[in-house]
Design an enzyme around this catalytic site. Sequence first.
Site, PDB file in Angstrom:
ATOM      1  CG  HIS A 184      -2.828  -2.619  -1.275  1.00  0.00           C
ATOM      2  ND1 HIS A 184      -2.001  -3.240  -0.356  1.00  0.00           N
ATOM      3  CD2 HIS A 184      -3.833  -2.096  -0.530  1.00  0.00           C
ATOM      4  CE1 HIS A 184      -2.491  -3.095   0.857  1.00  0.00           C
ATOM      5  NE2 HIS A 184      -3.622  -2.413   0.771  1.00  0.00           N
ATOM      6  CE  LYS A 236      -1.535   7.373   0.241  1.00  0.00           C
ATOM      7  NZ  LYS A 236      -2.743   8.247   0.140  1.00  0.00           N
ATOM      8  CD  GLU A 290      -6.794   4.462  -1.224  1.00  0.00           C
ATOM      9  OE1 GLU A 290      -5.561   4.601  -1.129  1.00  0.00           O
ATOM     10  OE2 GLU A 290      -7.486   3.931  -0.325  1.00  0.00           O
ATOM     11  CE1 TYR A 334      -3.696   2.493   0.274  1.00  0.00           C
ATOM     12  CE2 TYR A 334      -2.416   3.429   2.079  1.00  0.00           C
ATOM     13  CZ  TYR A 334      -3.461   3.525   1.170  1.00  0.00           C
ATOM     14  OH  TYR A 334      -4.247   4.647   1.152  1.00  0.00           O
ATOM     15  CD  GLU A 361     -11.553   3.772   5.313  1.00  0.00           C
ATOM     16  OE1 GLU A 361     -11.713   3.989   6.527  1.00  0.00           O
ATOM     17  OE2 GLU A 361     -10.472   3.368   4.828  1.00  0.00           O
ATOM     18  CG  ASN A 406     -15.853  -2.594   4.825  1.00  0.00           C
ATOM     19  OD1 ASN A 406     -14.987  -1.747   4.601  1.00  0.00           O
ATOM     20  ND2 ASN A 406     -15.559  -3.805   5.286  1.00  0.00           N
ATOM     21  CG  ASP A 445      -7.955  -2.826   1.639  1.00  0.00           C
ATOM     22  OD1 ASP A 445      -9.168  -3.080   1.635  1.00  0.00           O
ATOM     23  OD2 ASP A 445      -7.396  -2.220   2.559  1.00  0.00           O
TER      24      ASP A 445
END
Length: 961
Positions: free
Chosen positions: A462, A390, A539, A386, A535, A533, A458
Amino acid sequence: MKLPRARSPRGLVRPAAALSAIALTAAALTTTVGASTASAATIKVGLGGYTDTRPAGTVGPSNSDGAPLTPKVTARMAGQAVPTNDWWSSLVFQRYAGNPYSENLYAHPFTFKAAAGGLEVGYPTNPTITPDGRQYDFTHTKDLTVGVAGLNAPDTKVDGWTDWTVTPQWTDGAHTFSATVGHGLPYVYAHATGGAAQITAAGTPTVFANQGNVLGITVGGHHYGLFAPTGTSWNVNGTVLSAALGAKDYYSVAVLPSAGDLALYRTYAYSFVTDTKVAWSYDAGSVTTSYTATTTAQEGSQTGTLLALYPHQWKASTDPLTALTYTSPRGQMKVRQGSGFSTTMKADAILPSLPDVGGQDRAALGAMVREVANAADPFMGASDTYWTGKALARLGQLVPIADQLGDTATRDKLLGLMKGRLQTWFAGTGSTVFAYDNVWKTLIGYPASYGSDGELNDHHFHYGYYIQAAATVARYDAAWAADSAWGGMVKLLAKDAANADRADTRFPWLRSFDPYAGHGWAAGHAAFAAGNNEESSSESLNFSAGLILYGSATGDTALRDLGTYLYTTESRAVEQYWFNADQSAFPAGFGHQTAGMVWGSGAAYSTWWTASPGMIHGINYLPITGGSLYLARRQDDIKANLAELKANNGGVFTDWRDLAWEFQALADPAAAKANWDAGKDGYTPEEGESKAHTYHWIYNLAALGTLDPATTSDQPTSAVFVNGGTRTHVAHNYSTTARAVHFSDGYTLTVPGRSTASERGSFQDGGSGGVPSPSPSPSPSPSSSPSPSPSPSVPPTSGSTFYLQPGGGLTTAYGTGATSSTIASAGGTNHDGTPYQPTVYELRNVNGTLRAGAATEFDLYLDAGSAVGLGQQVRISYDLTGNGSFDRVETYRYFATDPVTGWERYSATAGLASATGSLGNLANGTVRVEVWSAIGSAPAQLRTGATQAQGSASVLRIPFS
């Protein structure tokens, strides 16, 4: 799903408060399970590769106790690529050792939960809202348990799945039971052996209809239809309802909008849905998606079914719907009768970067770029997937800026840093590596983070950063991105999260994207009381944008079109379910107009790690890139979002101020510029941002203005901006030769090879406006020199663009002087959908050939003065042959004007309210525009006859050439 995220300083920060009404269990991020003792092999992919064994001391998919897991499937499905990150994943991923069945499952309008005796079924219609108003849930509450008499299964396994359905199965040696359920299906399709069909109600049911094999009951205030085979009958004994199936093995249960709908639902009760498929196409700036349900008749010959559409679907569909509706956590679902439906959405604008048209201090900007590039550690200590992603994104956003500044040395240094880090991860050896798990059919990056290994969380978050970084490299170095070089690994990451090749069994189909819900799910296991879920919707969109850009850069049109489908579809879902753009998704009592997280059961104004309003809002903005332009589709929503952020934050921006300014620049660039100018020296950039990029973004949008979402082109990487009377067309051309990009407003922009070109002119809706001033922003490969300026084309005086004139005329030329036409008051009554004293504009004897994939577009400039509560509506009708009968009638949702004097733009982005008939070629046909007041008690004004120089011309664009 985002578990607590590391923020500066890079320590794990736990959530400030637990989310009530959700069973949150912290991930066991530190538990390790020994890797396989077999020797690791590197599977070569071009110049890179991946390992078939994870590094020693790392984890793979495991339960909350750290024990390794295998997918919970029947023998028939063993070895298949199992979907994770779905609404039903807790059926197949047993996160908790003590629950071998499932957690709550949300397949709206139904909710479900697997238990030893069968499938719990519910239809929650009243939300629970936390006392602080920060979260709402339509939590699963069982009305029925559906199964077979005597069933007591030790577990539930998955016996099959399709694009939006799943079939769990129960066996206990003497009984078998399976149930096919899915999004939008108001039926449970059951098969049972070893006993009678048995349904246990949560309370004594009220029987409102008893037709032998068909029973209508009410439980918990909800109406259900029970459908056993013909020749059988239901027996009611207290709370237990049973039907001896004899030689048959099927029955179904439907949730009914009302008791009076039993007969209609009986029609399709034996037409079992046995397959579902989603397909998409991208053409001429539009994305068309088809949803098809295949049915098998258990008795009789009925085909088709009933399907409940989510708001993002029915708002984009012209297929006829019934009057039936359901309540859901996403707002009202509407029912379609048939075997499927389709949606059409304008493809959202996207650019690899903004053009260089701003008035920024180039010396200061260059110094900011070099400060990042020359830092002792440009990756800021990132080590896991991750944070490495970024860091790659942060550097990648600076590459085109350095290029625009002519600083090729810094540009190439940044590219070199990115290539080096990507190649380290893509090499397939060492401790920084991607490893393939053949049991779960997934590619996991190590070091992992936030459960991307043990929970399969995720991956799209990522890997989207890696794909975006690779797209930036490919923009300048096509050879690096060849499949035979490093591009093969980039595409493998894309496949892990979004495999669109049904023949590729290495990965499940569209792992991280729910095609019916219209958005991604982040948790691999979905093992929460509130379901799955997501968030950071932004992304997820960053992943899709990466597919568009990387596919465009490498000539992979299938990957590009997949990204366009995902990007456009999810942007509409985010607009409705995260940002509540139409004020119809969130229930009354939820104290917010934006959500930080969306759950299967509802939504929450929160994050996994903080209650800071700046981060709750910002987690659905970041990363801000040329792939963030979808956020600008609804400028009213941006303003509402930021107003709430300020209101909840003491009237100021604090945390992640740079993200808030960049988001603000999409709707009010002047205000964003003022905020930057005042605060640029007193803030710390968000970890994926830099001051250089924020400065460049805000100042260029201050020059460009705001996005025109109604104007599309035949080039995916393009956008149009409006600043007062000036329109700017921007497009990037990844090919090596120049190409003409045709915009739907009639403008053509010639873009040199491997360049971004922008044109700025004071023209409106396709006019040439004299001599516009082209502003090329060349983005050549590092070894090439800037390309020549593009040359805008001048469209002909005839065409498909018609200007509204005083007196009811439509002409292909601008007017001779702006006037206003009065739109009569609605008289205080509601005329939504039905013209009331309309102002009519008409043109006859029109000839034209229908353009494939094109749609009606319009810009109507309205002013309600200071009147409050007004809304104007438009209906556009086509008489294809001029015989007096309109073959196609399109009514758009009304536009709510504000009580502030000044022209407001009403466009087709408002969406269709209804449509009848079909389009075809025009042969001496008639085109009619009707404008009226749908609501309100005062008249409004419509701008007509505007000249080219005056701008803001009310215009109709028809989908014909």
